[in-house]
Design a protein around this motif. Structure first.
Motif, mmCIF file in Angstrom:
data_model
loop_
_atom_site.group_PDB
_atom_site.id
_atom_site.type_symbol
_atom_site.label_atom_id
_atom_site.label_comp_id
_atom_site.label_asym_id
_atom_site.label_seq_id
_atom_site.Cartn_x
_atom_site.Cartn_y
_atom_site.Cartn_z
ATOM 1 N N LEU A 57 0.950 -1.204 -0.021
ATOM 2 C CA LEU A 57 -0.077 -0.029 0.117
ATOM 3 C C LEU A 57 0.690 1.294 0.022
ATOM 4 O O LEU A 57 1.916 1.150 0.726
ATOM 5 N N THR A 58 0.609 2.201 -0.765
ATOM 6 C CA THR A 58 1.383 3.278 -0.723
ATOM 7 C C THR A 58 0.652 4.459 -0.371
ATOM 8 O O THR A 58 -0.741 4.699 -0.662
ATOM 9 N N ALA A 59 1.177 5.707 0.237
ATOM 10 C CA ALA A 59 0.794 6.733 0.272
ATOM 11 C C ALA A 59 1.917 7.860 0.083
ATOM 12 O O ALA A 59 3.039 7.741 0.205
ATOM 13 N N GLU A 60 1.447 9.185 -0.522
ATOM 14 C CA GLU A 60 2.255 9.956 -1.001
ATOM 15 C C GLU A 60 2.115 11.256 -0.300
ATOM 16 O O GLU A 60 0.998 11.771 -0.001
ATOM 17 N N GLN A 61 3.326 11.837 -0.122
ATOM 18 C CA GLN A 61 3.084 13.487 0.426
ATOM 19 C C GLN A 61 4.304 14.209 -0.156
ATOM 20 O O GLN A 61 5.661 13.722 0.128
ATOM 21 N N ASP A 62 4.009 15.218 -0.690
ATOM 22 C CA ASP A 62 5.229 16.252 -1.256
ATOM 23 C C ASP A 62 6.347 15.388 -1.911
ATOM 24 O O ASP A 62 7.508 15.558 -1.759
ATOM 25 N N GLY A 63 5.959 14.433 -2.854
ATOM 26 C CA GLY A 63 7.078 13.845 -3.575
ATOM 27 C C GLY A 63 7.509 12.510 -2.793
ATOM 28 O O GLY A 63 8.598 11.920 -3.438
ATOM 29 N N VAL A 64 7.280 12.375 -1.622
ATOM 30 C CA VAL A 64 7.913 11.154 -0.776
ATOM 31 C C VAL A 64 6.586 9.996 -0.814
ATOM 32 O O VAL A 64 5.504 10.410 -0.662
ATOM 33 N N THR A 65 7.338 8.861 -1.010
ATOM 34 C CA THR A 65 6.160 7.644 -0.812
ATOM 35 C C THR A 65 6.297 6.979 0.252
ATOM 36 O O THR A 65 7.717 6.544 0.687
ATOM 37 N N LEU A 66 5.288 6.743 1.165
ATOM 38 C CA LEU A 66 5.387 5.854 2.086
ATOM 39 C C LEU A 66 4.661 4.426 1.742
ATOM 40 O O LEU A 66 3.655 4.410 1.013
ATOM 41 N N VAL A 67 5.469 3.452 1.910
ATOM 42 C CA VAL A 67 5.024 1.892 1.700
ATOM 43 C C VAL A 67 4.993 1.030 2.929
ATOM 44 O O VAL A 67 5.685 1.306 3.869
ATOM 45 N N VAL A 68 3.825 0.281 2.841
ATOM 46 C CA VAL A 68 3.504 -0.630 3.933
ATOM 47 C C VAL A 68 2.953 -1.965 3.053
ATOM 48 O O VAL A 68 2.315 -1.911 2.364
ATOM 49 N N ASP A 69 3.744 -3.191 3.665
ATOM 50 C CA ASP A 69 3.434 -4.426 3.177
ATOM 51 C C ASP A 69 2.040 -5.084 3.571
ATOM 52 O O ASP A 69 1.443 -4.261 4.687
ATOM 53 N N GLU A 70 1.281 -5.846 3.021
ATOM 54 C CA GLU A 70 -0.120 -6.099 3.256
ATOM 55 C C GLU A 70 -0.020 -6.716 4.781
ATOM 56 O O GLU A 70 -1.015 -6.511 5.351
ATOM 57 N N VAL A 71 0.757 -7.662 5.286
ATOM 58 C CA VAL A 71 0.546 -7.741 6.582
ATOM 59 C C VAL A 71 0.727 -7.008 7.640
ATOM 60 O O VAL A 71 0.020 -6.891 8.731
ATOM 61 N N SER A 72 1.654 -6.004 7.455
ATOM 62 C CA SER A 72 1.767 -4.849 8.322
ATOM 63 C C SER A 72 0.699 -3.873 8.385
ATOM 64 O O SER A 72 0.449 -3.516 9.309
ATOM 65 N N LEU A 73 -0.005 -3.787 7.251
ATOM 66 C CA LEU A 73 -1.048 -2.828 7.016
ATOM 67 C C LEU A 73 -2.194 -3.197 7.908
ATOM 68 O O LEU A 73 -2.616 -2.251 8.510
ATOM 69 N N ASP A 74 -2.422 -4.362 8.201
ATOM 70 C CA ASP A 74 -3.518 -4.838 9.310
ATOM 71 C C ASP A 74 -3.373 -4.333 10.466
ATOM 72 O O ASP A 74 -4.202 -4.075 11.220
ATOM 73 N N LEU A 75 -2.132 -3.989 10.990
ATOM 74 C CA LEU A 75 -1.813 -3.548 12.444
ATOM 75 C C LEU A 75 -1.596 -2.002 12.283
ATOM 76 O O LEU A 75 -1.516 -1.333 13.545
ATOM 77 N N VAL A 76 -1.353 -1.374 10.936
ATOM 78 C CA VAL A 76 -1.308 0.092 11.320
ATOM 79 C C VAL A 76 -2.293 0.733 10.569
ATOM 80 O O VAL A 76 -2.196 1.876 10.194
ATOM 81 N N ARG A 77 -3.528 0.116 9.843
ATOM 82 C CA ARG A 77 -4.376 0.841 9.150
ATOM 83 C C ARG A 77 -4.922 1.937 9.863
ATOM 84 O O ARG A 77 -5.359 1.817 11.139
ATOM 85 N N GLY A 78 -5.084 3.248 9.206
ATOM 86 C CA GLY A 78 -5.629 4.238 9.684
ATOM 87 C C GLY A 78 -4.632 5.187 10.309
ATOM 88 O O GLY A 78 -4.974 6.218 10.966
ATOM 89 N N SER A 79 -3.226 4.896 10.376
ATOM 90 C CA SER A 79 -2.273 5.574 11.203
ATOM 91 C C SER A 79 -1.772 6.580 10.329
ATOM 92 O O SER A 79 -1.866 6.802 9.145
ATOM 93 N N ALA A 80 -0.969 7.472 11.108
ATOM 94 C CA ALA A 80 -0.205 8.534 10.561
ATOM 95 C C ALA A 80 1.319 8.555 10.948
ATOM 96 O O ALA A 80 1.399 8.282 11.856
ATOM 97 N N VAL A 81 1.989 8.562 10.106
ATOM 98 C CA VAL A 81 3.560 8.636 10.181
ATOM 99 C C VAL A 81 4.037 10.063 10.173
ATOM 100 O O VAL A 81 3.904 10.698 9.346
ATOM 101 N N ASP A 82 4.599 10.399 11.435
ATOM 102 C CA ASP A 82 5.009 11.810 11.561
ATOM 103 C C ASP A 82 6.523 12.047 11.927
ATOM 104 O O ASP A 82 7.349 10.779 12.442
ATOM 105 N N TYR A 83 7.200 13.074 11.759
ATOM 106 C CA TYR A 83 8.342 13.097 12.383
ATOM 107 C C TYR A 83 8.576 14.150 13.479
ATOM 108 O O TYR A 83 8.000 15.146 13.094
ATOM 109 N N VAL A 84 9.002 14.059 14.517
ATOM 110 C CA VAL A 84 8.921 14.870 15.882
ATOM 111 C C VAL A 84 10.292 14.988 16.489
ATOM 112 O O VAL A 84 11.274 14.215 16.418
#
Length: 111
Positions: A57-84
């Protein structure tokens, strides 16, 4: 009806990935995976990816792509990845609505 995204990458995280990828001469693709382990049962693993695999599964933001495999997606669905950044350091952070609890260090969770 608008469906909520399955996973999101914040602008701050995208900017950090872009900077790291540029410095390392790689494509701006961040892979998020979930492994068994850590204090609470599961832990997040981040790394730059060379490519996007079939089934990712991919998500894009400002030319950067976040990829998550199918197995991991079940555990992180609906999540947001941030940098703090804080006095304690700087890190990628996953805000995961599926996590029932987490550990003190913030790198592992349970469902």
């Amino acid at each position: 009806m608008n469906e909520a995204p399955q996973i999101q990458l914040t602008p701050a995280a995208a900017a950090r990935v872009a900077a790291i990828a540029k410095r390392q001469g790689k494509q701006p693709i961040l892979r998020l995976a979930v492994d068994g382990g850590g204090c609470a049962g599961f832990q997040y693993r981040f790394g730059l990816a060379d490519s996007i695999d079939g089934g990712d599964l991919t998500a894009e933001q400002d030319g950067v792509t976040l990829v998550v495999d199918e197995v991991s997606l079940d555990l992180v669905r609906g999540s947001a990845v941030d940098y703090v950044e804080s006095l304690g350091g700087a890190a990628f952070k996953v805000t995961n609505p599926n996590a029932a609890s987490g550990c003190g260090c913030g790198t592992s969770f349970s469902v």
